[in-house]
Enzyme design. Sequence first.
Site, PDB file in Angstrom:
ATOM      1  N   ASP A 147      -0.726   9.946  23.454  1.00 19.24           N
ATOM      2  CA  ASP A 147       0.027   9.955  24.712  1.00 19.24           C
ATOM      3  C   ASP A 147      -0.114   8.855  25.485  1.00 19.24           C
ATOM      4  OD1 ASP A 147       0.358  12.499  23.532  1.00 19.24           O
ATOM      5  OD2 ASP A 147       0.084  13.742  25.242  1.00 19.24           O
TER       6      ASP A 147
ATOM      7  N   LYS B 170       4.873  15.723  20.120  1.00 19.25           N
ATOM      8  CA  LYS B 170       4.257  16.930  20.560  1.00 19.25           C
ATOM      9  C   LYS B 170       4.852  17.627  21.744  1.00 19.25           C
ATOM     10  CE  LYS B 170       0.024  15.355  22.505  1.00 19.25           C
ATOM     11  NZ  LYS B 170       0.202  15.908  23.981  1.00 19.25           N
TER      12      LYS B 170
ATOM     13  N   CYS C  23      -4.664  16.316  27.590  1.00 18.67           N
ATOM     14  CA  CYS C  23      -4.051  16.299  26.234  1.00 18.67           C
ATOM     15  C   CYS C  23      -5.275  15.852  25.331  1.00 18.67           C
ATOM     16  CB  CYS C  23      -3.005  15.318  26.103  1.00 18.67           C
ATOM     17  SG  CYS C  23      -1.438  16.268  26.971  1.00 18.67           S
TER      18      CYS C  23
HETATM   19  N1  TIU Z   1      -0.952  13.889  27.961  1.00 13.23           N
HETATM   20  C1  TIU Z   1      -1.369  14.536  28.929  1.00 13.23           C
HETATM   21  O1  TIU Z   1      -2.537  14.496  29.262  1.00 13.23           O
HETATM   22  N2  TIU Z   1      -0.389  15.045  29.682  1.00 13.23           N
HETATM   23  C2  TIU Z   1      -0.331  15.532  30.902  1.00 13.23           C
HETATM   24  O2  TIU Z   1       0.515  16.116  31.527  1.00 13.23           O
HETATM   25  N3  TIU Z   1      -1.318  15.152  31.557  1.00 13.23           N
HETATM   26  C3  TIU Z   1      -1.640  15.225  33.019  1.00 13.23           C
HETATM   27  O3  TIU Z   1      -2.804  14.875  33.390  1.00 13.23           O
HETATM   28  N4  TIU Z   1      -0.674  15.639  33.858  1.00 13.23           N
END
Ligand code: TIU
Length: 220
Positions: free
Chosen positions: A24, A129, A162
């Site tokens: 991500d 995802k 994530c």
């Molecule tokens: N990729 C991921 O960690 N998504 C989130 O929403 N992370 C946050 O810390 N908000």
Amino acid sequence: MIAIPAEPYAFDFQPSRAALLIIDMQRDFMEPGGFGESLGNDVSLLRRTIAPAKRLLDAARKAGLKIIHTREGHRADLADLPPAKKARGNPVVAIGDPGTMGRILVRGEAGHDIIPELYPIAGEPVIDKPGKGAFYATDLDAILKHAGISQLIVCGVTTEVCVNTTVREANDRGYDCLVLEDCVGSYFPEFQEMGLRMIKAQCGIFGWVAPSSSVIAALV
Ligand code: TIU
């Protein structure tokens, strides 16, 4: 097999059975105007991961390591977006709403895409995802199994969300995860520290933690 210095003990690296998993590293999390900022976070805290992750990515590409990228996001019609995920936090700008980089966390929008510094090249699968974990509702497990992968070198954001969710999912599926402390980032310094400690505690209950320099040294 190469022993990589790590905590809580050396990681037995098998390059032919390992994949670099970059989680991500999307503009929506890393740049102003995206999802992360809409949740009230300071995105600049994540940006220290970019340079080390880029060095690692370059070394992994040169070494021929399997590389997989993930992106968190949803269908344009939001049919895969749990209503609870959209509503939680009562955000001013919610998932699917227009932001400065297109609709927040929607596939195909500029903000949903991976930052230019770490952009995938041909042959590097990108896993879209809908959840925090990269295994939930994706074909990641099938792709890894078909490639004979049993070890994951993990980078990305955010450490306690994530990254931790994916590492826990991977652990239950039998993968060994080595998480790179300088290539994962959190909006919260205390969660960065605890997110890593939770992985390596109890003799490596979810996996290992090391600096990226240790993996780069093993790749060259
Ligand atoms: N990729 C991921 O960690 N998504 C989130 O929403 N992370 C946050 O810390 N908000």
